[in-house]
Design an enzyme around this catalytic site. Structure first.
Site, PDB file in Angstrom:
ATOM      1  N   SER A  42      -2.374   3.507   2.769  1.00  0.00           N
ATOM      2  CA  SER A  42      -2.705   4.840   2.271  1.00  0.00           C
ATOM      3  C   SER A  42      -2.133   5.929   3.161  1.00  0.00           C
ATOM      4  CB  SER A  42      -4.225   5.011   2.145  1.00  0.00           C
ATOM      5  OG  SER A  42      -4.879   4.728   3.365  1.00  0.00           O
ATOM      6  N   TYR A  43      -2.129   5.696   4.456  1.00  0.00           N
ATOM      7  CA  TYR A  43      -1.560   6.662   5.397  1.00  0.00           C
ATOM      8  C   TYR A  43      -0.058   6.800   5.174  1.00  0.00           C
ATOM      9  CZ  TYR A  43      -0.752   8.975   9.921  1.00  0.00           C
ATOM     10  OH  TYR A  43      -0.401   9.866  10.901  1.00  0.00           O
ATOM     11  N   ALA A  44       0.628   5.665   5.004  1.00  0.00           N
ATOM     12  CA  ALA A  44       2.079   5.696   4.762  1.00  0.00           C
ATOM     13  C   ALA A  44       2.388   6.416   3.456  1.00  0.00           C
ATOM     14  CB  ALA A  44       2.636   4.284   4.739  1.00  0.00           C
TER      15      ALA A  44
END
Length: 256
Positions: free
Chosen positions: A160-162
């Site tokens: 999700s961060y990427a």
């Protein structure tokens, strides 16, 4: 104007999200040292007496602090309304608020995905749109997003961060395409591996941390202060002709 004068932010007001500590605080202090007054915000930033406020005031600048949970869209809009009432002009916007969930894809829940995307991408778009609209109307302004090495790479256990940071790179370019001709510079900084509270687990990993350090040409992790030169540059008249750039500050990681 002499070149060093172009880097001065004297008389400017800078809003820095996610500025209680870490990268956001480091960038806020760099902007303050260059002459800007600071509006700080995070989910737990004290309204008065914070470390940020003390440090900014020690530099001779003004500081006003707010709290906002950027995972809550209604709270984000309410925060924007409060700031606009208190500060009719925000010259510089640094969208830095962030969170991370470290889980393998198969264990990464809908709730974790939604929260990270909201905090790290959607809220930044909303804040940039609302303050950027005013900048366009005035014909000047600076917006700087915090991107990441994962704006370029996929990472491990941080899907999700990427996804959010990849989105930030594209939002930077999209906003720049629309606003560059209207006096508003939109750019991003992509920090490398930095020693902050978000990276504590990774930095303490006995396997991955040494491997990461060995791959960094500079031979060490960065610190929040390492972003100060980049953010002051992008927020200043020295970057007047710089638009749509995602600038790595990474110890050489992306060049390897």
């Amino acid at each position: 104007m002499k070149i060093l004068d172009k880097f001065s932010l004297k008389g400017k007001v800078a809003l820095v999200t996610g500025s209680k500590r870490g990268l956001g605080m480091g960038m806020a202090l760099g902007l303050a040292e260059a002459g800007a007054d600071i509006i700080g915000v995070s989910s737990s930033l004290e309204a008065s007496g914070s470390d940020l406020e003390k440090a900014v005031k020690a530099l001779g600048r003004k500081c006003k602090c707010y709290q906002c949970d950027f995972s809550d869209r209604k709270a984000t809009h309410a925060f924007i309304k409060r700031v606009k009432a208190d500060f009719p002009v925000v010259d510089i916007l640094v969208c830095n608020a962030g969170t991370i969930e470290r889980k393998p894809v198969a264990d990464h829940s809908d709730e974790q995905w939604d929260r990270v995307i909201e905090v790290n991408l959607s809220s930044h778009f909303v804040v940039a749109r609302e303050f950027g609209r005013d900048m366009v109307a005035r014909g000047n302004g600076k917006i700087v997003f915090t991107a990441s090495l994962l704006s370029f790479q996929g990472g491990i256990n941080v899907v999700s961060y990427a996804a959010a940071k990849g989105g930030i790179a594209q939002v930077t370019k999209a906003l720049s395409n629309e606003w560059a001709g209207k006096g508003v510079n939109v750019n991003a900084i992509a920090p490398g591996y930095m020693s902050t509270d978000l990276t504590t687990a990774l930095e303490n990993d006995p396997v991955r941390s040494p491997a990461i350090t060995a791959r960094i040409p500079a031979g060490c992790w960065g610190t929040p202060a390492d972003l100060q030169g980049a953010v002051v540059f992008l927020a200043s008249d020295a970057a007047k002709y710089v638009h749509g750039v995602v600038l790595p500050v990474d110890g050489g990681w992306m060049g390897r």
